[in-house]
Scaffold this active site. Structure first.
Site: not given
Ligand code: TYM
Length: 343
Positions: A206, A123, A209
């Site tokens: 991957k 990023k 969004k």
């Molecule tokens: P984020 O918002 O990018 O994504 C949310 C969840 O969706 C999953 N995900 C995917 N799984 C499979 N294939 C994909 N292409 C895909 N894109 C996204 C992510 O793995 C995630 O589970 N840092 C985290 C948010 C967060 C969090 C936490 C998660 C903040 N605090 C505490 C767990 C526990 C994030 O940016 O996810």
């Protein structure tokens, strides 16, 4: 999941996970996270799910769009089947203890740990001097999200594994430095056929969004025609479908479409291939499009209904924040005591 939840920790099992309200939800978020959260809610383990708006602002967010995306994410959780009576559902900034514990963890985590995070490298890229300090410290706040509830299990997609491992390092170092056994060492839970949903245009990337190409992803709010069109245009290879999973090796695009089908239809890849092995993609893609529309369009319609009256969402979030704080407050208080803070 069930088995792991019940056996792997001396702490009472508790599930925590979060999603950023930074733009629309993708099929990756749904299959890799939300759907799995819903599948967990009847296991009897306390589950806490968050909209992590403080993580979202580590990169620029238009304020109105962030507010809208937070409501929409809450609507998405509920429309996917998450029941706020069974799970705690709340927004991160409404529980100030996250930022408070996050600061303590900023002082536990090491710069070198953060620099190794692949998401930071991706990023921030070459322009890291210009990235926000929040983006660098992001994993310490994520550790706070999880450990503020003494969560033991964290269901996430594959891309978040390294962050959960860092959470384990922070918990271990805190416990060691202060000579306590206060924080659990949480387990990432990465299970199923859709823990890494890939781009429809490039099977090595991957589904995200933030990908500039909208054709690379299915958005939960896409209408039926758009979903069908994106699947029709999805990249594949010239071969037909194999009858066993082994035949998908080195065929990332084909594997991705089969994985998506399996996850949407709650089948294993082998079960899917037993049915569709030997078919050409020209036959399989319409089947996948039909399944995706059948599963996703009710979610999208329910989101539209929920968004028509955001006061209902406000009430859910207020209740969720109060429930979250009931758990978080004593844990933060005890943390402060361990650290030697008078507060
Ligand atoms: P984020 O918002 O990018 O994504 C949310 C969840 O969706 C999953 N995900 C995917 N799984 C499979 N294939 C994909 N292409 C895909 N894109 C996204 C992510 O793995 C995630 O589970 N840092 C985290 C948010 C967060 C969090 C936490 C998660 C903040 N605090 C505490 C767990 C526990 C994030 O940016 O996810």
């Amino acid at each position: 999941m069930n088995e792991a939840v019940q056996t792997s920790s001396a702490f009472t099992p508790r599930v925590f996970s979060g999603i950023q309200p930074s733009g629309g939800l993708t099929l990756g978020n749904y299959l890799g996270a939300m759907k799995r959260f819903v599948d967990t809610q009847d296991t009897g383990v306390q589950s806490i799910y968050c909209m992590v708006d403080q993580h979202a602002i580590t990169v620029w967010q238009d304020p109105e769009k962030l507010r809208h995306a937070t409501y929409e994410l809450c609507a998405g959780y509920i429309a996917s089947g998450l029941d706020p009576e069974k799970s705690i559902l709340f927004n991160q900034s409404q529980v100030p203890e996250h930022a408070q514990l996050g600061w303590v963890f900023n002082c536990v985590a090491r710069m070198g740990w953060m620099q190794r995070m692949t998401q930071w490298k991706d990023k921030a890229g070459k322009n890291s001097q210009n990235a926000s300090l929040g983006l660098f410290a992001y994993p310490a706040l994520m550790a706070a999200d999880i450990l503020l509830y003494h969560a033991t299990h964290v269901p996430v997609g594959e891309d978040q594994k390294q962050h959960v491992e860092l959470t384990r390092d922070i918990a271990t170092k805190f416990n060691h430095d202060y000579g306590v056994d206060f924080f659990p060492i949480p387990e990432p839970v990465i299970e199923g056929t859709a823990t890494r949903v890939m781009s429809l245009r490039d099977g090595s990337k991957k589904m995200s969004k933030s990908d500039p190409s909208d054709a690379s992803r299915i958005n939960l709010r896409d209408d039926s025609d758009t979903i069908a069109k994106k699947i029709r245009k999805a990249k594949t290879d010239p071969e037909g479908l194999p009858s066993e999973a082994k035949g998908l090796e080195d065929r990332p695009e084909a594997r991705n479409l089969v994985n998506i089908y399996a996850a949407l239809n709650e089948q294993s890849v082998d079960q899917v291939l037993a049915d569709v092995g030997g078919k050409q993609f020209s036959e399989f893609k319409p089947m996948l499009a039909e399944l995706a529309v059948e599963k996703l369009s009710p979610i999208s319609s329910e989101m539209t209904r929920l968004m028509a009256d955001t006061s209902q969402i406000d009430a859910i979030l207020a209740k969720g924040a109060a429930q979250a704080r009931d758990i978080a407050t004593p844990i933060l208080k005890e943390t402060y005591k361990i650290v030697g803070m008078v507060g």
